[in-house]
Design an enzyme around this catalytic site. Structure first.
Site, short mmCIF file in Angstrom:
data_model
loop_
_atom_site.label_atom_id
_atom_site.label_comp_id
_atom_site.label_asym_id
_atom_site.label_seq_id
_atom_site.Cartn_x
_atom_site.Cartn_y
_atom_site.Cartn_z
N LYS A 119 0.82 -1.22 0.00
CA LYS A 119 0.00 0.00 0.00
C LYS A 119 0.86 1.26 0.00
O LYS A 119 0.39 2.33 -0.38
CB LYS A 119 -0.97 -0.02 1.17
CG LYS A 119 -2.03 -1.09 1.00
CD LYS A 119 -3.22 -0.92 1.92
CE LYS A 119 -4.36 -1.85 1.53
NZ LYS A 119 -4.05 -3.28 1.72
C1 PLP Z 1 -4.59 -4.43 1.08
C2 PLP Z 1 -3.79 -5.66 1.00
C3 PLP Z 1 -4.04 -6.69 0.07
C4 PLP Z 1 -5.22 -6.66 -0.85
O1 PLP Z 1 -5.12 -5.70 -1.87
P1 PLP Z 1 -6.44 -5.21 -2.59
O2 PLP Z 1 -6.01 -4.12 -3.48
O3 PLP Z 1 -7.37 -4.75 -1.51
O4 PLP Z 1 -6.98 -6.38 -3.33
C5 PLP Z 1 -3.19 -7.77 0.02
N1 PLP Z 1 -2.13 -7.86 0.86
C6 PLP Z 1 -1.86 -6.91 1.78
C7 PLP Z 1 -0.71 -7.09 2.67
C8 PLP Z 1 -2.65 -5.77 1.89
O5 PLP Z 1 -2.37 -4.84 2.80
#
Ligand code: PLP
Length: 461
Positions: A119
């Site tokens: 993120k």
């Molecule tokens: C948010 C997140 C995901 C999922 O990603 P999306 O874009 O919501 O599908 C997967 N792994 C981690 C560690 C995350 O923080």
């Protein structure tokens, strides 16, 4: 012609509570608004194309050059090349490793940013884009409600970004001690607010603040995951990884562990920009609404969502599903109601999805370590298990790229129990114990939250 952004709900007529938004807006407007006025998601009305020559030229180049190529394709009408270059150089100052599991399969590690989560990629870019398109001289005040990792990724991303202040609200009893430490110590222009209540209370406080006309002077904005400004940066690493690994024009498999589908959506856009992705693999955890939909053609959200060890993917109705439906000719709204079904044959042809149980996730962490000496955490393991399932079903042996979305050191107990080792934490997590800073404690009562905002938020500088 600049790209314009429209709402996924624009055709949803005669639905209670929704007045379709039928206009279109610029990227900057979509960025600052986050969501369309009809609660739909913004979509670009055209997808720019990348040439294979430009993609392959990124081989052995720093990551920011891939970010510049992709973001310029969307944004060159609204940001100058100098501005975009300074934004991507500033945002991407950490490594993006590709680790071979076996000769034709790679893990793309997106866990080297300030909060050791993928993120960081989206949040850092979005923060800098926002800073550049502020209405002249005015500050923006971001309010985020979080129950965990998103808040710290957003907070870290905005730290030190000029003209923007951030307040992060989290529920006192619902974050882990490590998450609390991460949130409380960001400092500078980022303040943590520890709310005496639950996650829902935090969300309600933020919602009420946005709706309060007496707070409009503070340019309140959100930084949530449905902002198109967070999708754009998530197209980049697919292009980058392809350039490092594939021959010009070679078709590849990409596996993306999926929760809200923003990450996988980045891959779908990259493919539509010209990246040769033969199959987009989107494994979920036990929240199986999407794999069930692909199989049966009927969509039914999972409510309440199921708690799995890949906890950032515990999503029973992915918010970005609306964008996937739109790209395949369908419409689904925020409540999970389908107004028009997408082209299912085409979806099945281009996307593979499967639900991975916790037991399978744990088994995958163990077997990948035992066979290849590669350490995965639960989210990456869901991605890998999905890839293996697809390969076993089809015998497809194309070059494969699987995303690892968090650092294994964020899951020390799980890894210790399964592998008997303690993963070495990345730099960004090592100094956590030494950081200081504290949250401001607030109650869940809106009147006192409003008083706090009115006495602390700044309008100009
Ligand atoms: C948010 C997140 C995901 C999922 O990603 P999306 O874009 O919501 O599908 C997967 N792994 C981690 C560690 C995350 O923080």
């Amino acid at each position: 012609m600049p790209i314009r952004y429209y709402s996924t709900n624009r055709h949803v007529n005669a639905v209670e509570g929704i007045t379709p938004f039928t206009e279109d807006v610029s990227f900057q407007e979509a960025l600052l608004a986050g969501q369309a006025p009809d609660e739909g998601l913004f979509m670009p009305d055209r997808i720019p194309q990348l040439s294979m020559g430009d993609i392959i030229a990124l081989r052995d180049k720093p990551y920011w050059q891939a970010a510049l190529l992709v973001s310029s394709a969307f944004l060159s009408e609204e940001f100058t090349p100098d501005v975009l270059e300074s934004i991507v150089k500033d945002a991407y100052n950490y490594p993006v490793p590709l680790e071979a599991v076996y000769p034709r399969a790679f893990i793309l590690r997106l866990d080297q940013g300030p909060t050791a989560s993928f993120k960081d990629f989206a949040a850092r870019m979005m923060a800098r884009l926002m800073s550049h398109c502020r209405p002249h001289g005015e500050r923006i005040n971001i309010l985020v409600a979080t129950s965990g990792d998103t808040g710290s990724a957003v907070g870290e991303a905005y730290k030190g970004v000029s003209g923007i202040d951030v307040n992060i609200l989290y529920p006192a009893g619902e974050v882990s001690p490590m998450q609390k430490k991460q949130l409380d110590t960001i400092s500078g222009n980022v303040q943590a607010l520890c709310v005496d209540g639950k996650f829902d209370d935090c969300q309600n406080l933020v919602k009420e603040a946005f709706a309060d006309p007496e707070l409009a002077c503070f340019n309140l904005s959100s930084a949530n995951s449905i902002n198109f400004g967070r999708i754009l940066p998530q197209m980049v690493y697919y292009v980058y990884a392809y350039a490092q690994l594939a021959g010009a024009g070679e078709e590849v498999l990409v596996s993306v562990p999926s929760g809200n589908f923003g990450d996988a959506l980045g891959c779908e856009y990259a493919r539509r920009m010209g990246l040769p992705v033969a199959k987009l693999i989107m494994p979920t955890n036990e929240n199986d609404e999407f794999p069930v939909f692909l199989e049966t053609g009927k969509y039914q959200k999972v409510s309440p969502s199921r708690a799995c060890i890949s906890n950032a993917m515990n999503v029973g109705h992915p918010s970005n599903l609306a964008r996937f439906f739109e790209l395949y000719g369908g419409t689904v709204d925020r409540s999970g109601r389908v107004h028009r079904y997408p082209d299912l044959d085409q979806m099945r042809h281009r996307i593979f999805s499967v639900s991975v149980t916790d037991e399978q996730t744990r088994r995958t962490i163990k077997s990948v370590y035992e066979r290849y000496h590669v350490i995965l955490e639960p989210h990456g393991a869901v991605g890998w298990a999905g890839l293996e399932t697809y390969q076993q079903k089809t015998g497809d042996s194309r070059l494969a790229i699987c995303l690892e979305t968090a650092h294994p050191a964020k899951f020390p107990d799980e890894i210790k129990e399964l592998l008997g080792i303690e993963p070495e934490p990345p730099e960004s997590m090592k100094d956590l114990a030494r950081r200081d800073g504290s949250a401001i404690n607030i109650s869940k009562d809106f009147a006192s939250f409003k008083k706090y905002l009115q006495s602390h938020l700044k309008i100009r500088k």
